[in-house]
Design a protein around this motif. Sequence first.
Motif, mmCIF file in Angstrom:
data_model
loop_
_atom_site.group_PDB
_atom_site.id
_atom_site.type_symbol
_atom_site.label_atom_id
_atom_site.label_comp_id
_atom_site.label_asym_id
_atom_site.label_seq_id
_atom_site.Cartn_x
_atom_site.Cartn_y
_atom_site.Cartn_z
ATOM 1 N N GLU A 48 8.420 16.172 1.616
ATOM 2 C CA GLU A 48 7.197 15.034 1.325
ATOM 3 C C GLU A 48 7.206 14.226 2.707
ATOM 4 N N ILE A 49 6.114 14.390 3.428
ATOM 5 C CA ILE A 49 5.894 13.498 4.499
ATOM 6 C C ILE A 49 5.062 12.351 4.180
ATOM 7 N N VAL A 50 5.727 11.114 4.452
ATOM 8 C CA VAL A 50 4.809 9.844 3.966
ATOM 9 C C VAL A 50 4.244 9.258 5.445
ATOM 10 N N VAL A 51 2.884 9.112 5.251
ATOM 11 C CA VAL A 51 2.146 8.699 6.482
ATOM 12 C C VAL A 51 1.260 7.346 5.961
ATOM 13 N N HIS A 52 0.727 6.676 6.837
ATOM 14 C CA HIS A 52 -0.262 5.761 6.275
ATOM 15 C C HIS A 52 -1.662 5.862 7.388
ATOM 16 N N SER A 53 -2.850 6.261 6.542
ATOM 17 C CA SER A 53 -3.830 6.430 7.178
ATOM 18 C C SER A 53 -3.763 7.636 8.124
ATOM 19 N N VAL A 109 1.483 -3.962 3.298
ATOM 20 C CA VAL A 109 2.932 -4.230 3.264
ATOM 21 C C VAL A 109 3.102 -5.670 2.670
ATOM 22 N N LYS A 110 2.139 -6.484 3.124
ATOM 23 C CA LYS A 110 2.505 -8.116 2.677
ATOM 24 C C LYS A 110 1.830 -8.107 1.224
ATOM 25 N N GLU A 111 0.677 -7.456 1.086
ATOM 26 C CA GLU A 111 0.315 -7.578 -0.711
ATOM 27 C C GLU A 111 1.217 -6.840 -1.542
ATOM 28 N N TYR A 112 1.960 -5.699 -1.364
ATOM 29 C CA TYR A 112 2.930 -5.415 -2.266
ATOM 30 C C TYR A 112 4.373 -5.430 -1.985
ATOM 31 N N LEU A 113 4.784 -5.839 -0.890
ATOM 32 C CA LEU A 113 6.276 -5.905 -0.616
ATOM 33 C C LEU A 113 6.344 -7.480 -0.220
ATOM 34 N N ALA A 121 9.121 1.807 8.704
ATOM 35 C CA ALA A 121 10.226 1.322 7.927
ATOM 36 C C ALA A 121 10.047 0.985 6.591
ATOM 37 N N HIS A 122 8.922 0.787 6.205
ATOM 38 C CA HIS A 122 8.527 0.483 4.743
ATOM 39 C C HIS A 122 7.404 1.416 4.094
ATOM 40 N N LEU A 123 7.134 2.557 4.943
ATOM 41 C CA LEU A 123 6.469 3.606 4.118
ATOM 42 C C LEU A 123 7.020 4.171 2.757
ATOM 43 N N VAL A 124 8.300 4.438 2.681
ATOM 44 C CA VAL A 124 9.223 5.183 1.478
ATOM 45 C C VAL A 124 9.089 3.962 0.605
ATOM 46 N N SER A 125 9.191 2.867 0.879
ATOM 47 C CA SER A 125 9.485 1.946 -0.462
ATOM 48 C C SER A 125 7.981 1.805 -1.118
ATOM 49 N N LEU A 126 6.912 1.633 -0.043
ATOM 50 C CA LEU A 126 5.497 1.664 -0.674
ATOM 51 C C LEU A 126 5.021 3.027 -1.322
ATOM 52 N N ARG A 127 5.594 4.065 -1.146
ATOM 53 C CA ARG A 127 5.556 5.049 -1.648
ATOM 54 C C ARG A 127 5.719 5.125 -3.203
ATOM 55 N N GLU A 128 7.234 4.549 -3.161
ATOM 56 C CA GLU A 128 7.809 4.632 -4.453
ATOM 57 C C GLU A 128 7.069 3.688 -5.335
ATOM 58 N N LEU A 129 6.518 2.521 -5.084
ATOM 59 C CA LEU A 129 5.946 1.542 -5.667
ATOM 60 C C LEU A 129 4.457 1.979 -5.702
ATOM 61 N N PHE A 130 4.068 2.720 -5.358
ATOM 62 C CA PHE A 130 2.811 3.102 -5.509
ATOM 63 C C PHE A 130 2.590 4.379 -6.608
ATOM 64 N N VAL A 131 3.681 5.210 -6.717
ATOM 65 C CA VAL A 131 3.614 6.233 -7.426
ATOM 66 C C VAL A 131 3.850 5.639 -8.820
ATOM 67 N N ASP A 132 4.854 4.756 -8.853
ATOM 68 C CA ASP A 132 4.957 4.224 -10.223
ATOM 69 C C ASP A 132 3.736 3.346 -10.819
ATOM 70 N N GLN A 133 3.148 2.782 -10.050
ATOM 71 C CA GLN A 133 1.585 2.086 -10.382
ATOM 72 C C GLN A 133 0.777 3.164 -10.633
ATOM 73 N N LEU A 134 0.365 4.092 -9.868
ATOM 74 C CA LEU A 134 -0.538 4.987 -10.010
ATOM 75 C C LEU A 134 -0.275 5.992 -11.346
ATOM 76 N N ASP A 135 0.856 6.285 -11.570
ATOM 77 C CA ASP A 135 1.244 6.699 -12.939
ATOM 78 C C ASP A 135 0.736 6.112 -14.087
ATOM 79 N N GLY A 136 1.120 4.758 -13.853
ATOM 80 C CA GLY A 136 0.804 3.758 -15.107
ATOM 81 C C GLY A 136 -0.813 3.677 -15.338
ATOM 82 N N LEU A 137 -1.580 3.863 -14.153
ATOM 83 C CA LEU A 137 -3.149 3.741 -14.317
ATOM 84 C C LEU A 137 -3.627 5.162 -14.608
ATOM 85 N N ALA A 138 -2.841 6.331 -14.484
ATOM 86 C CA ALA A 138 -3.238 7.766 -14.863
ATOM 87 C C ALA A 138 -3.990 8.192 -13.491
#
Length: 276
Positions: free
Chosen positions: A6-11, A51-55, A88-105
């Motif tokens: 999986e390739i993690v990118v931003h915009s 990055v500021k909002e979530y980390l 540097a923070h993309l993978v951390s963001l990805r893991e956080l978002f996957v959990d949050q999105l999973d909870g939101l279906a």
Amino acid sequence: ADSDVEIVVHSGDYDVRSLDREWGFRINKLFDTSIAAAFCGSDRLGLGSIVKEYLDIELNKSKHLQRADWTIRPLSAELKLYASTDVAHLVSLRELFVDQLDGLARLDWVMEECARLSNVVYRAPDANWAFLSVKGSRTLDSQSLAVLRSLYVFREEQAVLLDRPPFKVLPDTKLIELAANPELDLENSRGLGRFAFSPNLQKLRNAIQSGAHSMPLTRPKVSVDSHLRPNVEERKKMDDRLKRLKAWRVRESNRLGLHVGLIWPGVSLERLAKKP
């Protein structure tokens, strides 16, 4: 291209197009943190903001660094640090978002959008009319357009020779000024950069004269659908449909806690209102 990685990118829209344009590379498994943030309900989608909002980490997003000349080698330690913190923070963001999105279906929604993004391809502009993309070209008459085309081709050739972005060879504002005033005294004109001096000055002068002595250009006509010219009664119906569509979009936006543009693009609502 490995679908197991999986390739993690931003915009990543520009990245995907650039990889396709330069090398024909495809990303077969992509996760875009900007798309994920939007589906989590964020309004500000810049990397520094999320990055500021979530980390709760502050990234250095100074204009000085963003506008630095990245073609100079070796890169300074400051630019290397800027580039590395950009990912540097993309993978951390990805893991956080996957959990949050999973909870939101909504994880499936994001993966669908990411799959659409990975299939984006670069579309080259029409070479004959690419010069019309220069900001300000609408103000030029037919003969000035011929000069602009000559200057545009000249700038593209110089950009390739110099390995520089076209806007760093000559800015759009200068192209428009020269196209509108082909008799301008170049030796006393500001903003020409390397083209203010011989022999480059003569090359620029030749490009202007070539356009000035070319046949005037007429902009290509854009075909207009007769349905786009409704009568007064139909216009009233269209306005009413659009009003109801926008009201529906706002209700859905409030219900899901998502930006209205993410629910349905405005330009698409306008098309639906015109052709229900």
